[in-house]
Write a protein that holds these residues in place. Structure first.
Motif, PDB file in Angstrom:
ATOM      1  N   VAL A 287      -0.923  -5.676  -3.177  1.00 17.99           N
ATOM      2  CA  VAL A 287      -1.113  -4.351  -2.584  1.00 17.99           C
ATOM      3  C   VAL A 287      -2.594  -4.218  -2.211  1.00 17.99           C
ATOM      4  N   PHE A 288      -2.862  -3.955  -0.934  1.00 17.02           N
ATOM      5  CA  PHE A 288      -4.240  -3.795  -0.483  1.00 17.02           C
ATOM      6  C   PHE A 288      -4.678  -2.365  -0.787  1.00 17.02           C
ATOM      7  N   ASP A 289      -5.066  -2.163  -2.055  1.00 22.18           N
ATOM      8  CA  ASP A 289      -5.423  -0.822  -2.520  1.00 22.18           C
ATOM      9  C   ASP A 289      -6.942  -0.643  -2.530  1.00 22.18           C
ATOM     10  N   SER A 290      -7.399   0.438  -3.136  1.00 22.79           N
ATOM     11  CA  SER A 290      -8.839   0.735  -3.130  1.00 22.79           C
ATOM     12  C   SER A 290      -9.635  -0.312  -3.916  1.00 22.79           C
TER      13      SER A 290
ATOM     14  N   GLN B   9      -6.540 -11.526  -3.066  1.00 22.70           N
ATOM     15  CA  GLN B   9      -6.923 -10.972  -4.369  1.00 22.70           C
ATOM     16  C   GLN B   9      -7.264 -12.089  -5.361  1.00 22.70           C
TER      17      GLN B   9
ATOM     18  N   THR C 283      -8.966  -3.512  -4.182  1.00 19.01           N
ATOM     19  CA  THR C 283      -9.075  -4.693  -3.320  1.00 19.01           C
ATOM     20  C   THR C 283     -10.087  -4.438  -2.206  1.00 19.01           C
ATOM     21  N   ARG C 284     -10.014  -3.257  -1.605  1.00 20.48           N
ATOM     22  CA  ARG C 284     -10.954  -2.904  -0.537  1.00 20.48           C
ATOM     23  C   ARG C 284     -12.393  -2.908  -1.083  1.00 20.48           C
TER      24      ARG C 284
ATOM     25  N   LYS D 239       2.474  -9.549   1.913  1.00 14.76           N
ATOM     26  CA  LYS D 239       2.232  -9.324   0.485  1.00 14.76           C
ATOM     27  C   LYS D 239       1.653 -10.596  -0.162  1.00 14.76           C
TER      28      LYS D 239
ATOM     29  N   ASP E 118      -1.661  -8.142  -7.119  1.00 18.68           N
ATOM     30  CA  ASP E 118      -0.338  -7.524  -7.045  1.00 18.68           C
ATOM     31  C   ASP E 118       0.219  -7.452  -5.631  1.00 18.68           C
TER      32      ASP E 118
END
Length: 177
Positions: free
Chosen positions: A36-39, A15, A41-42, A8, A34
Motif C-alpha cells: 500500500v503506497f501510504d504516507s 517498500q 511509504t511516501r 501491489k 504491505d
C-alpha cells in the motif's frame, strides 16, 4: 496476475528496497511492506530523494525506481554477510582428517582450535603447521569430548560441523584489531 496485483507487488518491492536502505541509513523512514503506497511509504521516498539531493515529490518514476534499486543492491553487497569459505569437502562420506595429513584444511583446523583455546583454555599450543600431528589429534579429542562426540582424534563431518558451529558462534562477529 492482474494489473492491480502487479501494482501491489511493485509497491511491496519498493517498500522492501526502502526498508533495506533504512537499515543502513536511519534518515530514511522505515516503511511497512504491505503493498500500500501510504504516507509512511511516501515519507520514505521523500527521505531518499532528500538524501540524493532530488526534488522531494514523494513520486516514484522510472528513473527514481532504478536509482532506489541500484542503491538497494549496493547496500546488500556492502552490508550483507560475507561469502562463507566452504573448506570441508561437500561429499564427505567416509572422509576424515587424521594424523599424517598435510593440507590447508589441516592448517585451518589448527587455527580454529587455537582460537577456541582462547575460550576453553585446554588446547595446548596447537601448531599451525598444516601437518596433522599428535598435538592436533589431542586438541581434536579434547574438542570432541566437550562436544559430546566420539573421541577419535580424527575430524569427520560431525566433528567439523560441531567445530564450525562453535567457532562461528564465538567469533562470527569478531574482528581482531
Amino acid at each position: 496476475m492482474t494489473n492491480k496485483e502487479s501494482e501491489k507487488q511493485a509497491i511491496r518491492d519498493l517498500q522492501r528496497y526502502l526498508r533495506q536502505l533504512s537499515y543502513v541509513d536511519p534518515r530514511i523512514t522505515r516503511p511497512p511492506i504491505d503493498g500500500v503506497f501510504d504516507s509512511a511509504t511516501r515519507t520514505a521516498v521523500r527521505d531518499f530523494q532528500r538524501i540524493e539531493s532530488l526534488p522531494e515529490t514523494g513520486v516514484v518514476d522510472t528513473a527514481l525506481w532504478e536509482l532506489i534499486f541500484q542503491r538497494y543492491e549496493a547496500s546488500l553487497v556492502r552490508e550483507g554477510a560475507p561469502v562463507p569459505l566452504a573448506a570441508f569437502p561437500r561429499l564427505s562420506v567416509g572422509y576424515a582428517l587424521r594424523e599424517g595429513d598435510e593440507s590447508f584444511l589441516v592448517r585451518l583446523l589448527q587455527y580454529a582450535l587455537g582460537e577456541l583455546d582462547l575460550i576453553y583454555q585446554g588446547n595446548d599450543d596447537v601448531p599451525q603447521s598444516g601437518a596433522y600431528d599428535e598435538a592436533t589429534a589431542k586438541a581434536v579429542r579434547e574438542f570432541q569430548q566437550r562436544a559430546m562426540l566420539p573421541q577419535t582424534g580424527e575430524v569427520d563431518r560431525a566433528t567439523w560441523d560441531a567445530l564450525a558451529t562453535v567457532y562461528n558462534r564465538e567469533f562470527g562477529g569478531y574482528q581482531r584489531q
